[in-house]
Design a protein around this motif. Structure first.
Motif, PDB file in Angstrom:
ATOM      1  N   GLN A 142      78.436  -5.382  -2.293  1.00  0.00           N
ATOM      2  CA  GLN A 142      79.226  -5.600  -3.293  1.00  0.00           C
ATOM      3  C   GLN A 142      78.973  -5.096  -4.797  1.00  0.00           C
ATOM      4  OE1 GLN A 142      82.578  -6.451  -2.784  1.00  0.00           O
ATOM      5  NE2 GLN A 142      81.856  -6.890  -0.458  1.00  0.00           N
ATOM      6  N   THR A 143      77.551  -5.153  -5.071  1.00  0.00           N
ATOM      7  CA  THR A 143      77.268  -4.577  -6.324  1.00  0.00           C
ATOM      8  C   THR A 143      77.330  -2.879  -6.272  1.00  0.00           C
ATOM      9  OG1 THR A 143      75.655  -6.379  -6.429  1.00  0.00           O
ATOM     10  CG2 THR A 143      75.297  -4.385  -7.855  1.00  0.00           C
ATOM     11  N   THR A 144      77.222  -2.390  -5.115  1.00  0.00           N
ATOM     12  CA  THR A 144      77.360  -1.050  -4.867  1.00  0.00           C
ATOM     13  C   THR A 144      78.679  -0.458  -5.024  1.00  0.00           C
ATOM     14  OG1 THR A 144      75.399  -1.014  -3.395  1.00  0.00           O
ATOM     15  CG2 THR A 144      76.509   1.006  -3.438  1.00  0.00           C
ATOM     16  N   SER A 145      79.533  -1.340  -4.430  1.00  0.00           N
ATOM     17  CA  SER A 145      80.875  -0.876  -4.506  1.00  0.00           C
ATOM     18  C   SER A 145      81.572  -1.270  -6.007  1.00  0.00           C
ATOM     19  CB  SER A 145      81.579  -1.860  -3.570  1.00  0.00           C
ATOM     20  OG  SER A 145      81.408  -1.858  -2.264  1.00  0.00           O
ATOM     21  N   ILE A 146      81.183  -2.257  -6.751  1.00  0.00           N
ATOM     22  CA  ILE A 146      81.562  -2.452  -8.126  1.00  0.00           C
ATOM     23  C   ILE A 146      80.948  -1.230  -8.994  1.00  0.00           C
ATOM     24  CG2 ILE A 146      80.926  -3.736 -10.224  1.00  0.00           C
ATOM     25  CD1 ILE A 146      81.087  -6.121  -8.406  1.00  0.00           C
ATOM     26  N   ILE A 147      79.884  -0.775  -8.807  1.00  0.00           N
ATOM     27  CA  ILE A 147      79.059   0.387  -9.542  1.00  0.00           C
ATOM     28  C   ILE A 147      80.226   1.628  -9.095  1.00  0.00           C
ATOM     29  CG2 ILE A 147      77.298   1.929  -9.765  1.00  0.00           C
ATOM     30  CD1 ILE A 147      75.664  -0.550  -9.240  1.00  0.00           C
ATOM     31  N   TYR A 148      80.485   1.779  -7.823  1.00  0.00           N
ATOM     32  CA  TYR A 148      81.404   2.890  -7.443  1.00  0.00           C
ATOM     33  C   TYR A 148      82.725   2.603  -8.180  1.00  0.00           C
ATOM     34  CZ  TYR A 148      84.456   5.857  -4.697  1.00  0.00           C
ATOM     35  OH  TYR A 148      85.237   6.683  -4.410  1.00  0.00           O
ATOM     36  N   GLU A 149      83.251   1.814  -8.183  1.00  0.00           N
ATOM     37  CA  GLU A 149      84.526   1.685  -8.841  1.00  0.00           C
ATOM     38  C   GLU A 149      84.711   1.604 -10.373  1.00  0.00           C
ATOM     39  OE1 GLU A 149      87.432   0.768  -7.737  1.00  0.00           O
ATOM     40  OE2 GLU A 149      86.806   0.530  -5.674  1.00  0.00           O
ATOM     41  N   TYR A 150      83.306   1.163 -10.880  1.00  0.00           N
ATOM     42  CA  TYR A 150      83.265   1.593 -12.309  1.00  0.00           C
ATOM     43  C   TYR A 150      83.238   3.135 -12.823  1.00  0.00           C
ATOM     44  CZ  TYR A 150      81.172   0.912 -16.991  1.00  0.00           C
ATOM     45  OH  TYR A 150      80.728   0.957 -18.448  1.00  0.00           O
ATOM     46  N   LEU A 158      87.877  -0.759 -13.803  1.00  0.00           N
ATOM     47  CA  LEU A 158      87.317  -1.480 -12.492  1.00  0.00           C
ATOM     48  C   LEU A 158      88.460  -2.518 -11.805  1.00  0.00           C
ATOM     49  CD1 LEU A 158      84.415  -2.258 -11.159  1.00  0.00           C
ATOM     50  CD2 LEU A 158      84.561  -4.454 -12.525  1.00  0.00           C
ATOM     51  N   ASP A 159      88.533  -1.844 -10.306  1.00  0.00           N
ATOM     52  CA  ASP A 159      89.536  -2.605  -9.582  1.00  0.00           C
ATOM     53  C   ASP A 159      89.211  -3.730  -8.933  1.00  0.00           C
ATOM     54  OD1 ASP A 159      91.675  -3.205  -7.877  1.00  0.00           O
ATOM     55  OD2 ASP A 159      92.036  -1.108  -7.317  1.00  0.00           O
ATOM     56  N   VAL A 160      89.356  -4.823  -9.996  1.00  0.00           N
ATOM     57  CA  VAL A 160      89.100  -6.212  -9.322  1.00  0.00           C
ATOM     58  C   VAL A 160      89.658  -6.586  -7.943  1.00  0.00           C
ATOM     59  CG1 VAL A 160      88.838  -8.659  -9.831  1.00  0.00           C
ATOM     60  CG2 VAL A 160      88.713  -6.926 -11.460  1.00  0.00           C
ATOM     61  N   ARG A 161      90.920  -6.058  -7.911  1.00  0.00           N
ATOM     62  CA  ARG A 161      91.540  -6.727  -6.672  1.00  0.00           C
ATOM     63  C   ARG A 161      91.052  -5.844  -5.337  1.00  0.00           C
ATOM     64  NH1 ARG A 161      95.528  -3.624  -3.768  1.00  0.00           N
ATOM     65  NH2 ARG A 161      96.999  -5.015  -2.380  1.00  0.00           N
ATOM     66  N   LYS A 162      90.422  -4.712  -5.395  1.00  0.00           N
ATOM     67  CA  LYS A 162      89.738  -4.091  -4.213  1.00  0.00           C
ATOM     68  C   LYS A 162      88.495  -4.962  -3.940  1.00  0.00           C
ATOM     69  CE  LYS A 162      91.408   0.662  -4.430  1.00  0.00           C
ATOM     70  NZ  LYS A 162      90.866   2.142  -4.897  1.00  0.00           N
ATOM     71  N   ILE A 163      87.662  -5.304  -5.014  1.00  0.00           N
ATOM     72  CA  ILE A 163      86.514  -6.154  -4.722  1.00  0.00           C
ATOM     73  C   ILE A 163      86.779  -7.486  -3.999  1.00  0.00           C
ATOM     74  CG2 ILE A 163      84.612  -7.192  -5.997  1.00  0.00           C
ATOM     75  CD1 ILE A 163      84.719  -4.879  -8.160  1.00  0.00           C
ATOM     76  N   LEU A 164      87.766  -8.228  -4.430  1.00  0.00           N
ATOM     77  CA  LEU A 164      88.233  -9.350  -3.959  1.00  0.00           C
ATOM     78  C   LEU A 164      88.405  -9.268  -2.443  1.00  0.00           C
ATOM     79  CD1 LEU A 164      90.229 -10.869  -7.160  1.00  0.00           C
ATOM     80  CD2 LEU A 164      87.771 -11.570  -6.083  1.00  0.00           C
ATOM     81  N   ILE A 165      89.016  -8.108  -2.090  1.00  0.00           N
ATOM     82  CA  ILE A 165      89.808  -7.854  -0.883  1.00  0.00           C
ATOM     83  C   ILE A 165      88.464  -7.548   0.145  1.00  0.00           C
ATOM     84  CG2 ILE A 165      90.828  -6.296   0.704  1.00  0.00           C
ATOM     85  CD1 ILE A 165      92.996  -5.940  -1.408  1.00  0.00           C
ATOM     86  N   SER A 166      87.436  -6.863  -0.603  1.00  0.00           N
ATOM     87  CA  SER A 166      86.365  -6.528  -0.101  1.00  0.00           C
ATOM     88  C   SER A 166      85.364  -7.807   0.435  1.00  0.00           C
ATOM     89  CB  SER A 166      85.572  -5.461  -0.613  1.00  0.00           C
ATOM     90  OG  SER A 166      84.281  -5.321   0.093  1.00  0.00           O
ATOM     91  N   GLY A 168      86.756 -10.782   0.547  1.00  0.00           N
ATOM     92  CA  GLY A 168      87.494 -11.700   1.655  1.00  0.00           C
ATOM     93  C   GLY A 168      87.085 -11.161   3.116  1.00  0.00           C
ATOM     94  N   LYS A 169      87.030  -9.921   3.179  1.00  0.00           N
ATOM     95  CA  LYS A 169      86.941  -9.404   4.608  1.00  0.00           C
ATOM     96  C   LYS A 169      85.278  -9.753   5.084  1.00  0.00           C
ATOM     97  CE  LYS A 169      89.627  -5.199   4.368  1.00  0.00           C
ATOM     98  NZ  LYS A 169      89.667  -3.548   4.340  1.00  0.00           N
ATOM     99  N   ALA A 170      84.605  -9.801   4.185  1.00  0.00           N
ATOM    100  CA  ALA A 170      83.384 -10.186   4.707  1.00  0.00           C
ATOM    101  C   ALA A 170      83.220 -11.745   5.032  1.00  0.00           C
ATOM    102  CB  ALA A 170      82.128 -10.081   3.191  1.00  0.00           C
ATOM    103  N   MET A 171      84.093 -12.449   4.343  1.00  0.00           N
ATOM    104  CA  MET A 171      84.051 -13.839   4.474  1.00  0.00           C
ATOM    105  C   MET A 171      84.961 -14.280   5.862  1.00  0.00           C
ATOM    106  SD  MET A 171      84.638 -15.468   0.775  1.00  0.00           S
ATOM    107  CE  MET A 171      84.592 -17.141   1.297  1.00  0.00           C
ATOM    108  N   LYS A 172      85.618 -13.116   6.299  1.00  0.00           N
ATOM    109  CA  LYS A 172      86.075 -13.250   7.476  1.00  0.00           C
ATOM    110  C   LYS A 172      85.441 -12.844   8.842  1.00  0.00           C
ATOM    111  CE  LYS A 172      90.801 -12.570   5.665  1.00  0.00           C
ATOM    112  NZ  LYS A 172      91.905 -11.640   5.923  1.00  0.00           N
ATOM    113  N   ALA A 173      84.124 -12.418   8.661  1.00  0.00           N
ATOM    114  CA  ALA A 173      83.447 -12.052   9.657  1.00  0.00           C
ATOM    115  C   ALA A 173      82.929 -13.294  10.478  1.00  0.00           C
ATOM    116  CB  ALA A 173      81.878 -11.403   9.017  1.00  0.00           C
ATOM    117  N   ASN A 174      82.633 -13.092  11.796  1.00  0.00           N
ATOM    118  CA  ASN A 174      82.483 -14.033  12.837  1.00  0.00           C
ATOM    119  C   ASN A 174      81.201 -14.977  12.481  1.00  0.00           C
ATOM    120  OD1 ASN A 174      84.930 -13.456  14.094  1.00  0.00           O
ATOM    121  ND2 ASN A 174      83.839 -12.882  15.989  1.00  0.00           N
TER     122      ASN A 174
END
Length: 320
Positions: A142-150, A158-166, A168-174
């Motif tokens: 997520q840190t890497t993705s935040i740096i990319y967004e920034y 910074l697109d906070v919405r995209k980060i939160l979606i990402s 959320g996807k990680a938290m849905k992992a089995n």
């Protein structure tokens, strides 16, 4: 002592080598590795995690897992910072490229390599340490993705919405769902009936051989030749500096044996393949990251054997 060390090292090397030999002799198509990895991520690891957590009093043992989380996160952050400083000062890379280099030098393949090995070395608690290690990896990704967004020109802010979606996807992992379920069941004092426990254990025990076989089948000794310098630099940070620093910090803060073994082992495994997926999705540092993942995975067959041998010698009553 030599017997216990061999017992700790042999399965790891054997599973990797069998996978590689199966690919080379065309007994297994490496393109099918994704099926095996899907099985591990979605079935065997969740079974292992739930069963491991219900075998413990998680709330009584919460402090040791918190110590592991803090120690491993600290080691990862320090190595990331050192590698980033090297990338900016010595390699003169910009913020984005320097961050992706640092990520490849400090993010560990906790899910597919560290977790199965920990399950072998620590029959009780190993899978739990592994999934907490995956949480540290998710923080890094997520840190890497935040740096990319920034830094992205297409996204001025910074697109906070995209980060939160990402997230959320990680938290849905089995495996994450399995961890939450395991915590709840442990809190309730639930124990699986012996028949069901035996079945879940049988599935969970397939994690190490299947995961490491799949990794071995994907080994490519020619992939990293085009970026030998970058692979060498990241190998130093990932496979030498990081486990050495982890061992030093665990001794310095007097971390208990089990968290220490988990921190050192997670620090010693190769670069996370997930970071390559992030690099590819962002189209940043893609070929270099792929080479680093391949190179550190191949070289870790030697360095991991050394680290596991040292852990077995240092903690003979713990490492089985």
């Amino acid at each position: 002592m030599p017997g216990s060390i061999l017992k700790a090292i042999f399965p790891v090397i054997a599973y990797l080598c069998i996978g590689y030999i199966a690919k080379r002799t065309k007994k297994f198509d490496p393109s099918n590795s994704g099926i095996l990895i899907g099985y591990v991520l979605n079935i065997s690891i969740p079974c292992m995690i739930v069963l491991d957590m219900t075998r413990q009093d998680m709330f009584k043992d919460l402090s040791k897992y918190a110590e592991f989380f803090g120690g491993y996160l600290l080691v990862s952050a320090i190595v990331f910072t050192i590698a980033y400083s090297y990338a900016r000062i010595v390699k003169r890379q910009n913020l984005l490229i320097g961050s992706y280099f640092s990520a490849a030098a400090s993010y560990s393949n906790t899910c597919m390599i560290a977790l199965p090995i920990l399950a072998i070395m620590l029959p009780v608690g190993g899978a739990t340490y592994g999934v907490i290690g995956v949480m540290v990896l998710i923080i890094g990704l997520q840190t890497t993705s935040i740096i990319y967004e920034y830094t992205s020109e297409e996204n001025a802010k910074l697109d906070v919405r995209k980060i939160l979606i990402s997230i959320g996807k990680a938290m849905k992992a089995n495996y994450f769902i399995a961890m939450v379920l395991g915590l709840i069941l442990s809190f309730l004092g639930f124990q699986f009936p012996s028949v069901l426990s035996t079945s879940l254990n049988a599935v969970g025990m397939t994690t190490a051989p299947v995961a490491l076989f799949a990794i071995g089948a994907q080994l490519n000794f020619t992939l990293f030749k085009n970026h030998i310098r970058i692979v060498s630099e990241c190998t130093f940070f990932k496979l030498f500096l990081m486990p050495a620093l982890a061992w030093f910090i665990c001794d310095l803060v007097k971390l208990p044996p089990a968290p220490s073994v988990a921190v050192i082992l997670c620090s010693a495994v190769p670069t996370a393949k997930c970071q390559y997926a992030v690099a590819r999705s962002h189209d940043v540092y893609v070929e270099e990251t792929e080479s680093i993942v391949a190179g550190t995975t191949i070289l870790s067959m030697v360095t991991l054997a050394v680290v596991i041998a040292m852990l077995a010698k240092e903690y003979p009553t713990l490492v089985t």
